[in-house]
Design a protein around this motif. Sequence first.
Motif, PDB file in Angstrom:
ATOM      1  N   PHE A   1       0.826  -1.214   0.000  1.00  0.00           N
ATOM      2  CA  PHE A   1       0.000   0.000   0.000  1.00  0.00           C
ATOM      3  C   PHE A   1       0.858   1.260   0.000  1.00  0.00           C
ATOM      4  O   PHE A   1       0.421   2.334  -0.420  1.00  0.00           O
ATOM      5  CB  PHE A   1      -0.946   0.005   1.211  1.00  0.00           C
ATOM      6  CG  PHE A   1      -0.250   0.137   2.540  1.00  0.00           C
ATOM      7  CD1 PHE A   1       0.139   1.367   3.023  1.00  0.00           C
ATOM      8  CD2 PHE A   1       0.021  -0.987   3.317  1.00  0.00           C
ATOM      9  CE1 PHE A   1       0.784   1.493   4.247  1.00  0.00           C
ATOM     10  CE2 PHE A   1       0.657  -0.875   4.535  1.00  0.00           C
ATOM     11  CZ  PHE A   1       1.046   0.369   4.998  1.00  0.00           C
ATOM     12  N   HIS A   2       2.090   1.134   0.465  1.00  0.00           N
ATOM     13  CA  HIS A   2       3.004   2.270   0.608  1.00  0.00           C
ATOM     14  C   HIS A   2       3.872   2.471  -0.637  1.00  0.00           C
ATOM     15  O   HIS A   2       4.545   3.498  -0.768  1.00  0.00           O
ATOM     16  CB  HIS A   2       3.890   2.020   1.843  1.00  0.00           C
ATOM     17  CG  HIS A   2       4.665   3.199   2.308  1.00  0.00           C
ATOM     18  ND1 HIS A   2       5.914   3.077   2.878  1.00  0.00           N
ATOM     19  CD2 HIS A   2       4.395   4.532   2.308  1.00  0.00           C
ATOM     20  CE1 HIS A   2       6.379   4.267   3.201  1.00  0.00           C
ATOM     21  NE2 HIS A   2       5.476   5.165   2.870  1.00  0.00           N
ATOM     22  N   LEU A   3       3.859   1.513  -1.565  1.00  0.00           N
ATOM     23  CA  LEU A   3       4.748   1.561  -2.724  1.00  0.00           C
ATOM     24  C   LEU A   3       4.530   2.785  -3.612  1.00  0.00           C
ATOM     25  O   LEU A   3       5.509   3.451  -3.988  1.00  0.00           O
ATOM     26  CB  LEU A   3       4.607   0.287  -3.559  1.00  0.00           C
ATOM     27  CG  LEU A   3       5.261  -0.989  -3.022  1.00  0.00           C
ATOM     28  CD1 LEU A   3       5.017  -2.138  -3.995  1.00  0.00           C
ATOM     29  CD2 LEU A   3       6.751  -0.799  -2.813  1.00  0.00           C
ATOM     30  N   PRO A   4       3.286   3.115  -4.015  1.00  0.00           N
ATOM     31  CA  PRO A   4       3.116   4.243  -4.950  1.00  0.00           C
ATOM     32  C   PRO A   4       3.679   5.557  -4.414  1.00  0.00           C
ATOM     33  O   PRO A   4       4.411   6.262  -5.120  1.00  0.00           O
ATOM     34  CB  PRO A   4       1.596   4.305  -5.153  1.00  0.00           C
ATOM     35  CG  PRO A   4       1.119   2.915  -4.874  1.00  0.00           C
ATOM     36  CD  PRO A   4       2.002   2.422  -3.763  1.00  0.00           C
ATOM     37  N   ARG A   5       3.340   5.900  -3.169  1.00  0.00           N
ATOM     38  CA  ARG A   5       3.827   7.166  -2.599  1.00  0.00           C
ATOM     39  C   ARG A   5       5.337   7.131  -2.416  1.00  0.00           C
ATOM     40  O   ARG A   5       6.041   8.115  -2.713  1.00  0.00           O
ATOM     41  CB  ARG A   5       3.118   7.438  -1.265  1.00  0.00           C
ATOM     42  CG  ARG A   5       3.547   8.737  -0.603  1.00  0.00           C
ATOM     43  CD  ARG A   5       2.567   9.143   0.486  1.00  0.00           C
ATOM     44  NE  ARG A   5       2.482   8.187   1.562  1.00  0.00           N
ATOM     45  CZ  ARG A   5       3.154   8.287   2.721  1.00  0.00           C
ATOM     46  NH1 ARG A   5       3.963   9.324   2.923  1.00  0.00           N
ATOM     47  NH2 ARG A   5       2.995   7.384   3.663  1.00  0.00           N
ATOM     48  N   SER A   6       5.856   6.007  -1.938  1.00  0.00           N
ATOM     49  CA  SER A   6       7.302   5.896  -1.740  1.00  0.00           C
ATOM     50  C   SER A   6       8.057   6.025  -3.056  1.00  0.00           C
ATOM     51  O   SER A   6       9.122   6.653  -3.124  1.00  0.00           O
ATOM     52  CB  SER A   6       7.639   4.548  -1.086  1.00  0.00           C
ATOM     53  OG  SER A   6       7.028   4.424   0.173  1.00  0.00           O
ATOM     54  N   ALA A   7       7.506   5.429  -4.115  1.00  0.00           N
ATOM     55  CA  ALA A   7       8.168   5.498  -5.419  1.00  0.00           C
ATOM     56  C   ALA A   7       8.284   6.944  -5.894  1.00  0.00           C
ATOM     57  O   ALA A   7       9.334   7.376  -6.367  1.00  0.00           O
ATOM     58  CB  ALA A   7       7.403   4.657  -6.435  1.00  0.00           C
ATOM     59  N   VAL A   8       7.196   7.701  -5.768  1.00  0.00           N
ATOM     60  CA  VAL A   8       7.217   9.104  -6.192  1.00  0.00           C
ATOM     61  C   VAL A   8       8.250   9.889  -5.394  1.00  0.00           C
ATOM     62  O   VAL A   8       9.041  10.677  -5.947  1.00  0.00           O
ATOM     63  CB  VAL A   8       5.817   9.733  -6.036  1.00  0.00           C
ATOM     64  CG1 VAL A   8       5.875  11.237  -6.249  1.00  0.00           C
ATOM     65  CG2 VAL A   8       4.841   9.099  -7.013  1.00  0.00           C
TER      66      VAL A   8
END
Length: 209
Positions: free
Chosen positions: A131-138
């Motif tokens: 769930f944290h991947l998209p924000r962390s990637a940005v």
Amino acid sequence: WGMTFLALLGYVATASTPVDPPAPGDAIICLGAGMSKTQGWEVADSASIRRAMTCDLLYDEGVAPVILFTGYGQEISSAAAAMARVAMEQGLPQEAIILEERAQSTIQNAAFSMALLPQDTRRVIVVTDRFHLPRSAVIFRGLMEAEVEVVMVATDPRFYTLVPSDGRSPLIWIMREATAIWTNAARGVAYTLGGMAGIDHDTRIAWFN
């Protein structure tokens, strides 16, 4: 917010986990989630434990020679140190550990980790919950130096059975993340405007505790 929550929920429910480990890199970055509310503030919470175990597994598979654990946690013990202890219990050698113990947000995880990465780092593997991947990637791709490739890897799903939740349910985590996405968007605007106003990078990063 509702659309963001539903999008995250759908992403977590439908995204597949690669069978093979990622191509080798120069370092693994393990993002801290928090400390245990049930076992004591010096102990990593279940999410942090699962991330640490995933990073140790990647290390064993030869993905990178070092793991950088990042996260403040609590005054009694940092999340970084607590996760490192978990990984060492799994067999990770101490010389493969780098600790970043100041970060109190994902933005700070990225900003503070950069200075601690091995010299000539060109590829990093960042591990966190799906769930944290998209924000962390940005955030990581935005703050890392242009020549550093960022590869995102989700917590190994096998560890959800081995390490059951000791706090928030997955649904609560996703609700919290949907809020954090918009909070970070506002912070990003503030960071950019602060830079345009001449405020230095270190001061602006300190806003994101």
